[in-house]
Design a protein around this motif. Structure first.
Motif, PDB file in Angstrom:
ATOM      1  N   THR A  58      46.521  55.807  31.684  1.00 57.60           N
ATOM      2  CA  THR A  58      46.108  54.643  32.461  1.00 57.60           C
ATOM      3  C   THR A  58      45.156  55.058  33.572  1.00 57.60           C
ATOM      4  O   THR A  58      45.556  55.218  34.707  1.00 57.60           O
ATOM      5  CB  THR A  58      47.335  53.941  33.058  1.00 57.60           C
ATOM      6  OG1 THR A  58      48.049  54.896  33.838  1.00 57.60           O
ATOM      7  CG2 THR A  58      48.242  53.387  31.993  1.00 57.60           C
ATOM      8  N   MET A  59      43.902  55.236  33.253  1.00 55.97           N
ATOM      9  CA  MET A  59      42.924  55.652  34.241  1.00 55.97           C
ATOM     10  C   MET A  59      41.997  54.508  34.652  1.00 55.97           C
ATOM     11  O   MET A  59      40.981  54.748  35.269  1.00 55.97           O
ATOM     12  CB  MET A  59      42.090  56.813  33.688  1.00 55.97           C
ATOM     13  CG  MET A  59      42.827  58.129  33.638  1.00 55.97           C
ATOM     14  SD  MET A  59      43.439  58.692  35.234  1.00 55.97           S
ATOM     15  CE  MET A  59      41.915  58.892  36.121  1.00 55.97           C
ATOM     16  N   THR A  60      42.304  53.283  34.315  1.00 60.30           N
ATOM     17  CA  THR A  60      41.471  52.159  34.693  1.00 60.30           C
ATOM     18  C   THR A  60      42.080  51.478  35.914  1.00 60.30           C
ATOM     19  O   THR A  60      43.180  50.938  35.846  1.00 60.30           O
ATOM     20  CB  THR A  60      41.371  51.144  33.543  1.00 60.30           C
ATOM     21  OG1 THR A  60      40.890  51.814  32.385  1.00 60.30           O
ATOM     22  CG2 THR A  60      40.422  50.022  33.898  1.00 60.30           C
ATOM     23  N   PRO A  61      41.370  51.511  37.052  1.00 60.98           N
ATOM     24  CA  PRO A  61      41.935  50.882  38.252  1.00 60.98           C
ATOM     25  C   PRO A  61      41.940  49.354  38.130  1.00 60.98           C
ATOM     26  O   PRO A  61      41.054  48.764  37.505  1.00 60.98           O
ATOM     27  CB  PRO A  61      40.990  51.342  39.370  1.00 60.98           C
ATOM     28  CG  PRO A  61      39.717  51.678  38.689  1.00 60.98           C
ATOM     29  CD  PRO A  61      40.077  52.128  37.305  1.00 60.98           C
ATOM     30  N   THR A  62      42.948  48.742  38.730  1.00 60.42           N
ATOM     31  CA  THR A  62      43.008  47.283  38.728  1.00 60.42           C
ATOM     32  C   THR A  62      42.139  46.743  39.856  1.00 60.42           C
ATOM     33  O   THR A  62      42.016  47.360  40.913  1.00 60.42           O
ATOM     34  CB  THR A  62      44.450  46.787  38.916  1.00 60.42           C
ATOM     35  OG1 THR A  62      44.955  47.313  40.136  1.00 60.42           O
ATOM     36  CG2 THR A  62      45.332  47.221  37.764  1.00 60.42           C
ATOM     37  N   LEU A  63      41.522  45.591  39.619  1.00 57.96           N
ATOM     38  CA  LEU A  63      40.636  44.968  40.596  1.00 57.96           C
ATOM     39  C   LEU A  63      41.125  43.570  40.933  1.00 57.96           C
ATOM     40  O   LEU A  63      41.594  42.841  40.065  1.00 57.96           O
ATOM     41  CB  LEU A  63      39.207  44.850  40.046  1.00 57.96           C
ATOM     42  CG  LEU A  63      38.453  46.117  39.704  1.00 57.96           C
ATOM     43  CD1 LEU A  63      37.071  45.764  39.158  1.00 57.96           C
ATOM     44  CD2 LEU A  63      38.320  47.020  40.901  1.00 57.96           C
ATOM     45  N   ASP A  64      40.990  43.202  42.204  1.00 57.59           N
ATOM     46  CA  ASP A  64      41.198  41.829  42.664  1.00 57.59           C
ATOM     47  C   ASP A  64      39.865  41.365  43.230  1.00 57.59           C
ATOM     48  O   ASP A  64      39.275  42.055  44.062  1.00 57.59           O
ATOM     49  CB  ASP A  64      42.258  41.752  43.764  1.00 57.59           C
ATOM     50  CG  ASP A  64      43.649  42.047  43.254  1.00 57.59           C
ATOM     51  OD1 ASP A  64      43.908  41.783  42.072  1.00 57.59           O
ATOM     52  OD2 ASP A  64      44.478  42.545  44.029  1.00 57.59           O
ATOM     53  N   VAL A  65      39.394  40.201  42.795  1.00 59.20           N
ATOM     54  CA  VAL A  65      38.131  39.653  43.288  1.00 59.20           C
ATOM     55  C   VAL A  65      38.422  38.280  43.885  1.00 59.20           C
ATOM     56  O   VAL A  65      38.990  37.413  43.223  1.00 59.20           O
ATOM     57  CB  VAL A  65      37.089  39.530  42.153  1.00 59.20           C
ATOM     58  CG1 VAL A  65      35.775  38.993  42.686  1.00 59.20           C
ATOM     59  CG2 VAL A  65      36.876  40.870  41.463  1.00 59.20           C
ATOM     60  N   LYS A  66      38.038  38.117  45.152  1.00 61.05           N
ATOM     61  CA  LYS A  66      38.218  36.838  45.835  1.00 61.05           C
ATOM     62  C   LYS A  66      36.893  36.410  46.435  1.00 61.05           C
ATOM     63  O   LYS A  66      36.123  37.244  46.910  1.00 61.05           O
ATOM     64  CB  LYS A  66      39.274  36.955  46.939  1.00 61.05           C
ATOM     65  CG  LYS A  66      40.659  37.239  46.399  1.00 61.05           C
ATOM     66  CD  LYS A  66      41.680  37.295  47.501  1.00 61.05           C
ATOM     67  CE  LYS A  66      43.033  37.604  46.900  1.00 61.05           C
ATOM     68  NZ  LYS A  66      44.078  37.715  47.902  1.00 61.05           N
ATOM     69  N   GLU A  67      36.652  35.115  46.430  1.00 65.23           N
ATOM     70  CA  GLU A  67      35.402  34.588  46.958  1.00 65.23           C
ATOM     71  C   GLU A  67      35.696  33.434  47.900  1.00 65.23           C
ATOM     72  O   GLU A  67      36.578  32.616  47.660  1.00 65.23           O
ATOM     73  CB  GLU A  67      34.525  34.092  45.793  1.00 65.23           C
ATOM     74  CG  GLU A  67      33.213  33.489  46.237  1.00 65.23           C
ATOM     75  CD  GLU A  67      32.341  33.049  45.073  1.00 65.23           C
ATOM     76  OE1 GLU A  67      31.195  32.671  45.335  1.00 65.23           O
ATOM     77  OE2 GLU A  67      32.800  33.074  43.922  1.00 65.23           O
ATOM     78  N   ASN A  68      34.942  33.406  49.000  1.00 64.45           N
ATOM     79  CA  ASN A  68      34.973  32.246  49.885  1.00 64.45           C
ATOM     80  C   ASN A  68      33.524  31.831  50.131  1.00 64.45           C
ATOM     81  O   ASN A  68      32.606  32.351  49.506  1.00 64.45           O
ATOM     82  CB  ASN A  68      35.764  32.521  51.171  1.00 64.45           C
ATOM     83  CG  ASN A  68      35.182  33.652  51.992  1.00 64.45           C
ATOM     84  OD1 ASN A  68      33.967  33.837  52.063  1.00 64.45           O
ATOM     85  ND2 ASN A  68      36.045  34.430  52.623  1.00 64.45           N
ATOM     86  N   GLU A  69      33.302  30.927  51.055  1.00 67.94           N
ATOM     87  CA  GLU A  69      31.945  30.402  51.256  1.00 67.94           C
ATOM     88  C   GLU A  69      30.965  31.424  51.832  1.00 67.94           C
ATOM     89  O   GLU A  69      29.761  31.292  51.674  1.00 67.94           O
ATOM     90  CB  GLU A  69      31.955  29.136  52.118  1.00 67.94           C
ATOM     91  CG  GLU A  69      32.531  29.295  53.513  1.00 67.94           C
ATOM     92  CD  GLU A  69      34.053  29.195  53.554  1.00 67.94           C
ATOM     93  OE1 GLU A  69      34.611  29.579  54.600  1.00 67.94           O
ATOM     94  OE2 GLU A  69      34.678  28.769  52.582  1.00 67.94           O
TER      95      GLU A  69
END
Length: 168
Positions: A58-69
């Motif tokens: 498991t060498m793939t890092p997890t990503l969280d993507v958040k967007e605001n204005e």
């Protein structure tokens, strides 16, 4: 002619031969699973080798993507990785994260000496919208979490128009 394919069977009918339409599909799926599972360590190996054997898988890092204005924030979980082993680039609307993970484990006891090393590299890339200003990108690395903040260009940020809902 005994080998005549067009000859009729008993009663003038062509003998039917049952073929399972899913046989080749099932055989191919069995082959794929066998090939996939061959590369995985057994549970005994994982118990004896501990976590390093699993880390190689498991060498793939997890990503969280958040967007605001005003901005887009990308967070990547990179436990056990040093900041110097991370390469972060943003070019033509694509944010790319590359790195290498190295770990060593040593265990010495009375009758044996164990030394394990685990190495692996990873890469993740995501395309971001054209609203991102390539000149205003900030990155922070704290306690194994990489946080990338990408500011949006002011001219691309549109004011949200509130739409009133009428109740009849």
């Amino acid at each position: 002619m005994a080998d005549d394919v067009t000859s009729k069977g008993q009663g003038g009918r062509t003998p039917t031969r049952y073929t399972d339409p899913f046989h080749s599909f099932r055989s191919e799926m069995d082959r794929l699973f066998d090939n996939f599972l061959t590369g995985l360590p057994s549970l005994t190996t994982l118990r004896q080798g501990g976590l390093p054997a699993m880390e190689r898988l498991t060498m793939t890092p997890t990503l969280d993507v958040k967007e605001n204005e005003k901005e887009i924030v990308v967070k990547a979980d990179l436990p056990g990785i040093d900041e110097k082993d991370i390469n972060l680039t943003f070019h033509d609307g694509v944010l790319s994260l590359r790195g290498e993970k190295k770990s060593e484990r040593a265990d010495e006891r009375e009758n044996y000496h164990l030394m394990e090393r685990s190495y692996g590299s990873f890469q993740r890339s995501i395309r971001l919208p054209e609203t991102v200003d390539e000149e205003k990108v900030e990155a922070r690395f704290d306690k194994g979490v990489l946080t990338v903040t990408l500011q949006k260009r002011p001219e691309m940020v549109k004011a949200q128009k509130k739409i009133e809902i009428k109740v009849s």
